[in-house]
Each structure stands twice: as structure tokens, then as C-alpha cells.
Design a protein around this motif. Structure first.
Motif, PDB file in Angstrom:
ATOM      1  N   LEU A  55      -5.944  -2.021  13.196  1.00  0.00           N
ATOM      2  CA  LEU A  55      -4.798  -1.231  13.636  1.00  0.00           C
ATOM      3  C   LEU A  55      -4.980   0.186  13.111  1.00  0.00           C
ATOM      4  O   LEU A  55      -4.880   0.436  11.904  1.00  0.00           O
ATOM      5  N   LYS A  56      -5.279   1.129  14.007  1.00  0.00           N
ATOM      6  CA  LYS A  56      -5.533   2.499  13.610  1.00  0.00           C
ATOM      7  C   LYS A  56      -4.280   3.133  13.001  1.00  0.00           C
ATOM      8  O   LYS A  56      -3.171   3.003  13.527  1.00  0.00           O
ATOM      9  N   HIS A  57      -4.492   3.811  11.885  1.00  0.00           N
ATOM     10  CA  HIS A  57      -3.447   4.605  11.221  1.00  0.00           C
ATOM     11  C   HIS A  57      -2.242   3.763  10.777  1.00  0.00           C
ATOM     12  O   HIS A  57      -1.138   4.288  10.658  1.00  0.00           O
ATOM     13  N   ARG A  58      -2.439   2.462  10.517  1.00  0.00           N
ATOM     14  CA  ARG A  58      -1.345   1.626  10.021  1.00  0.00           C
ATOM     15  C   ARG A  58      -1.594   1.189   8.580  1.00  0.00           C
ATOM     16  O   ARG A  58      -0.883   0.333   8.067  1.00  0.00           O
ATOM     17  N   GLY A  59      -2.590   1.788   7.947  1.00  0.00           N
ATOM     18  CA  GLY A  59      -2.903   1.436   6.568  1.00  0.00           C
ATOM     19  C   GLY A  59      -2.193   2.339   5.581  1.00  0.00           C
ATOM     20  O   GLY A  59      -1.048   2.739   5.786  1.00  0.00           O
ATOM     21  N   GLY A  60      -2.892   2.694   4.488  1.00  0.00           N
ATOM     22  CA  GLY A  60      -2.300   3.519   3.455  1.00  0.00           C
ATOM     23  C   GLY A  60      -2.002   4.921   3.949  1.00  0.00           C
ATOM     24  O   GLY A  60      -2.695   5.469   4.804  1.00  0.00           O
ATOM     25  N   MET A  61      -0.978   5.505   3.397  1.00  0.00           N
ATOM     26  CA  MET A  61      -0.542   6.845   3.776  1.00  0.00           C
ATOM     27  C   MET A  61      -1.569   7.889   3.351  1.00  0.00           C
ATOM     28  O   MET A  61      -2.155   7.815   2.276  1.00  0.00           O
ATOM     29  N   GLY A  62      -1.803   8.905   4.224  1.00  0.00           N
ATOM     30  CA  GLY A  62      -2.664  10.018   3.869  1.00  0.00           C
ATOM     31  C   GLY A  62      -1.914  11.019   3.006  1.00  0.00           C
ATOM     32  O   GLY A  62      -0.675  11.050   3.000  1.00  0.00           O
ATOM     33  N   GLY A  84       0.828  -1.200   0.000  1.00  0.00           N
ATOM     34  CA  GLY A  84       0.000   0.000   0.000  1.00  0.00           C
ATOM     35  C   GLY A  84       0.857   1.242   0.000  1.00  0.00           C
ATOM     36  O   GLY A  84       2.091   1.173   0.039  1.00  0.00           O
ATOM     37  N   ALA A  85       0.187   2.381  -0.046  1.00  0.00           N
ATOM     38  CA  ALA A  85       0.905   3.651  -0.068  1.00  0.00           C
ATOM     39  C   ALA A  85       1.605   3.882   1.259  1.00  0.00           C
ATOM     40  O   ALA A  85       0.987   3.815   2.321  1.00  0.00           O
ATOM     41  N   PRO A  93      -3.451   8.763   7.976  1.00  0.00           N
ATOM     42  CA  PRO A  93      -3.340   7.444   7.338  1.00  0.00           C
ATOM     43  C   PRO A  93      -4.622   6.645   7.527  1.00  0.00           C
ATOM     44  O   PRO A  93      -5.420   6.912   8.445  1.00  0.00           O
ATOM     45  N   GLY A  94      -4.814   5.660   6.676  1.00  0.00           N
ATOM     46  CA  GLY A  94      -5.941   4.750   6.839  1.00  0.00           C
ATOM     47  C   GLY A  94      -5.630   3.709   7.898  1.00  0.00           C
ATOM     48  O   GLY A  94      -4.589   3.743   8.560  1.00  0.00           O
ATOM     49  N   ASP A  95      -6.534   2.750   8.066  1.00  0.00           N
ATOM     50  CA  ASP A  95      -6.364   1.691   9.057  1.00  0.00           C
ATOM     51  C   ASP A  95      -5.950   0.390   8.365  1.00  0.00           C
ATOM     52  O   ASP A  95      -6.145   0.222   7.159  1.00  0.00           O
ATOM     53  N   LEU A  96      -5.403  -0.513   9.152  1.00  0.00           N
ATOM     54  CA  LEU A  96      -5.053  -1.845   8.666  1.00  0.00           C
ATOM     55  C   LEU A  96      -5.966  -2.850   9.337  1.00  0.00           C
ATOM     56  O   LEU A  96      -6.049  -2.905  10.568  1.00  0.00           O
TER      57      LEU A  96
END
Length: 366
Positions: A239-246, A151-152, A252-255
Motif C-alpha cells: 500500500l503506497k504511502h500508508r506506512g510511517g509518516m514522512g 508506526g509514526a 510517507p513510507g509504504d505498508l
């Protein structure tokens, strides 16, 4: 008097917040906090426009001067500000003007609708998904591990700045770093995202060659996570804020990690309880006995009561899966072992027992 905004004629801010026109400042703040919590984009993706509408209404009604001006403008109507009487009949250049035309008129003159679409403002990163397979024991006791995602993420070349190595971004000269510019048209004032910096407030003169100035790149990466004890098969961990970069200052998104739990050669699972089947002899079932059974972290002794039957369940307290409210139990099911090929000694003992045992079906009358 505060300068009226075009939206003041179009939007009923009291209705937006669900309060009466006579609402107190405290009532307005209470209504705003409730609606903001219910529509915040971080908790409810897709409600960005609703959240912005609520925030705009509160910004006006919570300010005593702006609220007074808003009420005055709403009461006077657009005709009081040079747009002619509603429904026409005023003669001259304003004859035939309708309040319903106000949005179309100003949108056409100032290009509002066209400029707002596609402006690169702050954008939340996308939610990513991953799957994690755990051994039975790790799921029961909890484990720290890693998952692979694509992901980003922050650009490694520019460290997410968007600027080429050796260069820096600068404050946008067009908007002074605010990210928006104002356009005054008589009594009306418009605020639009700055076209020079895309609404970010910063200008990148030399974009990073790897990410073209976005500050991020799509690539595989490993994310470390702590799996709580007692996780079950199919459970999802966020996982909050461990996904794609904002982007452009967005979060950031979540995982979302879906857990798959492997099986075990001896144990089963019922929620936070573990299950186990163990054979016992006929003599142990009749006379009672103390038996030893395994657990995931050792062994435990259990007392088999005299006269136990197949299917009876014994409970070993606290020997199940760990959980937030306390560990579960180990549920041990007894199964009487019947020899399929008894030895001569067993044969003789069983025949003696049969001779000494009364017919258990006598009550059937057959």
C-alpha cells in the motif's frame, strides 16, 4: 559567466549522466530521465545521494549558460581561479598546492562535510509491515478489511503541524522560506541547509508539547485496505504511502501486508483453480451419471462419463477463484466408493457381477 561552484572542479557531470561532452540537449535530457527513473528514492529507497548527484549534473548541463561556464571552468582548472597551478611550482603562498587538496581545503575552511551530516532535511517515512489472516472464501472472492499497525503517524494534538495548539509556524527569517542559505567566497558559492529552520523553510516558535515539534507520533492505528480477489497464502500487498509518516516534507513510507489464508473443510486451492474430491458409486462409474457438487457460491451439476475410473478429474468452468484475467475452474476428482461392509443385497449383487465379469488378469498368463 555563471559563478563557478566548487563541485565543478571535482565532478565530471558528463560522466555522471553517461553522455559525451558533445552531447546535444536532447541526448542529455534523455539520459537524465532514464537515470532518474532508475534511482528515484520513492521507487528505490537508499539511492537518495545518487539521485541528487544526477539531478545536480542535469541542472548544470541542461542550462546553456551554466554548461558553457562549466566547460570553461573545467578547461581552465582551479589555478585559474586563485588556487595555484596543479602539482605546485607556482611559488609564494600557492606553492605546493595540488588539485587533490581542493576538497579538503574548502571543506576545512567552510566546514562543508561537517554541516551536511545530520542536517534534518526532508525524510521519507519508514516502511511498515503487517500480517492479515483471511478466511478461505474471503481470499477467493476479495474483501475490504482493516489491519492494525504501529508506526509514526500525524500528531493528533497539532494535526501534524508541529506547532502547539493555538499557534502557527512562520516563514524562517534567516533563509526567507527557501530552507537553504548561500555563502559567497570569492569565485565560489556554497548552498547549505539553513541552521535556523533545519532546512524546512519554516520556524516553529512554540513546539507542540505532544510531538515536540516533529508533527508526528508513534501510535497504533488501523488502516483500511481492499484485498483483491484470488489472493494467495503468503502473498504480500504493498500500500503506497500508508506506512510511517514522512518528516520535514518527506513522503510517507509504504505498508507491506502479508496475507495468510485459512483452510476449508471441502475445498483446496491450486492457483486460481479450486479443488474438490467427491465419491461416486461403482454403478455410476460404470454406467455414467449426472452428479451434483457444491461450489463456494452454490452448486453445479456435472456429467460422469461411463467407464470413469478413480482419479478422473471433471472441470466446472468459472467456478474457481476470481482473478484479474478471469475466474479459475473447479476441479472435481472422482473417487469410487467401495463398501467396506456391504449389505446382504449388495453382497448378492456383487457376487452376480463377479460371476458375469471375465478375469481382467488373463493377459498376465498366471
Amino acid at each position: 559567466m555563471a559563478q563557478p561552484q566548487r563541485e565543478w572542479f571535482e565532478k565530471d557531470y558528463y560522466a555522471t549522466l553517461g553522455v559525451a561532452k558533445t552531447a546535444t540537449e536532447k541526448e542529455i535530457t534523455k539520459a537524465y530521465r532514464k537515470l532518474a527513473k532508475e534511482n528515484h528514492p520513492d521507487s528505490h529507497p537508499g539511492r537518495e545521494d545518487k539521485f541528487k548527484e544526477i539531478s545536480t549534473a542535469y541542472a548544470v548541463l541542461s542550462d546553456a549558460d551554466k554548461r558553457s561556464s562549466y566547460d570553461e571552468v573545467r578547461a581552465a582548472g582551479p589555478s585559474a581561479y586563485g588556487f595555484g597551478p596543479p602539482g605546485g611550482g607556482g611559488g609564494g603562498a600557492t606553492s605546493g598546492f595540488r588539485v587533490d587538496d581542493l576538497s579538503d581545503l574548502l571543506g576545512g575552511v567552510f566546514g562543508r562535510g561537517q554541516k551536511r551530516r545530520g542536517q534534518p532535511g526532508p525524510r521519507r517515512g519508514e516502511d511498515l509491515e503487517a500480517s492479515l489472516t483471511l478466511a478461505f472464501g474471503d481470499a477467493v472472492s476479495g474483501v475490504t478489511t482493516e489491519v492494525n499497525i504501529v508506526g509514526a503517524g500525524p500528531c493528533e494534538t497539532c494535526n501534524a503541524t508541529g506547532a502547539a495548539p493555538g499557534t502557527t509556524s512562520s516563514v524562517c527569517s534567516a533563509c526567507g522560506g527557501r530552507g537553504s542559505v548561500d555563502s559567497n567566497q570569492g569565485f565560489f558559492s556554497f548552498s547549505q541547509p539553513c541552521s535556523r529552520c533545519g532546512g524546512t523553510g519554516m520556524r516553529i516558535e512554540t513546539p507542540c508539547p505532544s510531538c515536540q515539534g516533529t508533527g508526528g507520533s508513534t501510535k497504533p492505528r488501523r488502516v483500511k485496505l481492499r484485498v483483491p480477489a484470488g489472493v494467495e497464502d503468503g502473498q504480500r500487498i504493498r500500500l503506497k504511502h500508508r506506512g510511517g509518516m514522512g518528516f520535514n516534507g518527506g513522503p510517507p513510507g509504504d505498508l507491506l501486508v502479508t496475507v495468510r489464508v485459512g483452510g476449508h473443510s471441502l475445498f483446496g486451492r491450486k492457483g486460481k483453480d479450486l479443488t474438490l474430491s467427491t465419491p461416486i458409486t461403482f454403478a455410476e462409474a460404470v454406467l455414467g451419471a449426472t452428479i451434483t457438487v457444491p461450489t463456494l457460491d452454490g452448486k453445479v451439476s456435472l456429467r460422469v462419463p461411463p467407464g470413469s475410473k478413480s482419479g478422473r478429474v471433471l472441470r466446472a468452468k468459472g467456478k474457481g477463484a476470481a482473478a484479474a484475467g478471469g475466474a479459475g475452474d473447479l476441479l472435481v476428482t472422482l473417487e469410487i466408493d467401495v463398501p467396506s461392509a456391504p449389505t446382504p443385497e449388495q453382497q448378492a449383487a456383487i457376487e452376480s457381477l463377479a460371476t458375469a465379469t471375465p478375469n481382467p488378469r488373463a493377459h498376465l498368463g498366471v
